[in-house]
Design an enzyme around this catalytic site. Sequence first.
Site, PDB file in Angstrom:
ATOM      1  N   GLN A 195      -4.814  -2.113   9.543  1.00  0.00           N
ATOM      2  CA  GLN A 195      -4.655  -3.412   8.888  1.00  0.00           C
ATOM      3  C   GLN A 195      -5.157  -4.542   9.800  1.00  0.00           C
ATOM      4  O   GLN A 195      -4.776  -4.621  10.962  1.00  0.00           O
ATOM      5  CB  GLN A 195      -3.169  -3.625   8.537  1.00  0.00           C
ATOM      6  CG  GLN A 195      -2.889  -4.896   7.750  1.00  0.00           C
ATOM      7  CD  GLN A 195      -3.502  -4.896   6.355  1.00  0.00           C
ATOM      8  OE1 GLN A 195      -3.425  -3.918   5.625  1.00  0.00           O
ATOM      9  NE2 GLN A 195      -4.141  -5.997   5.989  1.00  0.00           N
TER      10      GLN A 195
ATOM     11  N   ASP B 109     -11.188   2.147   3.793  1.00  0.00           N
ATOM     12  CA  ASP B 109     -11.347   0.700   3.623  1.00  0.00           C
ATOM     13  C   ASP B 109     -12.826   0.334   3.493  1.00  0.00           C
ATOM     14  O   ASP B 109     -13.169  -0.794   3.140  1.00  0.00           O
ATOM     15  CB  ASP B 109     -10.739  -0.046   4.828  1.00  0.00           C
ATOM     16  CG  ASP B 109      -9.534  -0.895   4.433  1.00  0.00           C
ATOM     17  OD1 ASP B 109      -9.372  -1.180   3.231  1.00  0.00           O
ATOM     18  OD2 ASP B 109      -8.761  -1.269   5.340  1.00  0.00           O
TER      19      ASP B 109
ATOM     20  N   LYS C 116       0.845  -1.203   0.000  1.00  0.00           N
ATOM     21  CA  LYS C 116       0.000   0.000   0.000  1.00  0.00           C
ATOM     22  C   LYS C 116       0.876   1.247   0.000  1.00  0.00           C
ATOM     23  O   LYS C 116       0.609   2.202  -0.721  1.00  0.00           O
ATOM     24  CB  LYS C 116      -0.969  -0.036   1.197  1.00  0.00           C
ATOM     25  CG  LYS C 116      -2.048  -1.101   1.007  1.00  0.00           C
ATOM     26  CD  LYS C 116      -2.856  -1.411   2.254  1.00  0.00           C
ATOM     27  CE  LYS C 116      -3.745  -2.634   1.995  1.00  0.00           C
ATOM     28  NZ  LYS C 116      -4.434  -3.127   3.191  1.00  0.00           N
TER      29      LYS C 116
END
Length: 296
Positions: free
Chosen positions: A96, A119, A52
């Site tokens: 994450q 997200d 990322k």
Amino acid sequence: MELLDGKGLANQLKAELAEKVKALLAAGGRAPHLAAVLVGDNPASLSYVRNKVRSCEQSGFRSTLIQKDASVTEAELIEIIKGLNNDPEIDGFIVQLPLPRHINADNITLAIDPKKDVDGFHPVNFGRMAQGLSAYLPATPFGIMKMLERYNISTSGKHCVVLGRSNIVGTPISILMSRRGEPGNATVTLCHSRTKNLEEYTQKADILIVALGIPNFIKPEMIKEGVVIIDVGINRVEDASRKRGYRLVGDVDFENVASRCSYITPVPGGVGPMTVAALLLNTMESYQGKIYSGAS
Ligand code: NAD
């Protein structure tokens, strides 16, 4: 059979974003800024987050990586999230997953400001998505939709069978595929661990989206000729011939299934890179204030 080249398409999307960022900077603006919070040292998570960060660089985005030891408490993590929520320099951020067991992932997701939830995991974004309002779409389903769109794969009136009902992939992609629009307008069947006679469904699929986490689960006899397969699974299987001792495979027995498909995603190089590209698209949308502008 045509391979759905997620890696190539993601690179193209990132190049398009890089052009936009150049124009923003030339006009005296700042670059979009994505932050990632990583807890612990799970090797797969480390590799996802590194990807990322690298993708941010490719697109001219700013990125900030906040790494915390696995011993971080839930309260400490929530303080970090509050800081990111209130930082005007950060357009979006992710935490994450998975998190260590002593941290309740739902509490963490709920602490994220929906306006920065690139997200797309927060229930506010999920609800808006389900109602067809503007929302940050969860990155993996958004990446899949982009891939279908860019490859001009018609989904209207098709039977789409989704395997797996997770909150981050199976359930949201089943909603998006059934929603009005293109891609969309499909007739969707959502299968999961309690589905009986799974093959009866997979064999009828025009589009099969597989998000199970079971290596090589889909075999040639389970599908019909000409199906479009989106393989979301990322599984590490032992492989002594590789330097790192393992290789990545999907949930589909690619070697034996691919020739029967009209389109199929490889693993790696399919859905994974599209997920990262989708995250950057969401961050750009946040930067531009697109999702939460006006009443909807
Ligand atoms: P999960 O691991 O949370 O859940 C798996 C799902 O599979 C469950 O809903 C369960 O009901 C279903 N299932 C399990 N066994 C089954 C069976 N025998 N028959 C039918 N259904 C069954 O799911 P997830 O988090 O969506 O992850 C799935 C896979 O996708 C994993 O390999 C994960 O690593 C991968 N993944 C990839 C990306 C990407 O960017 N490519 C993103 C997220 C997840």
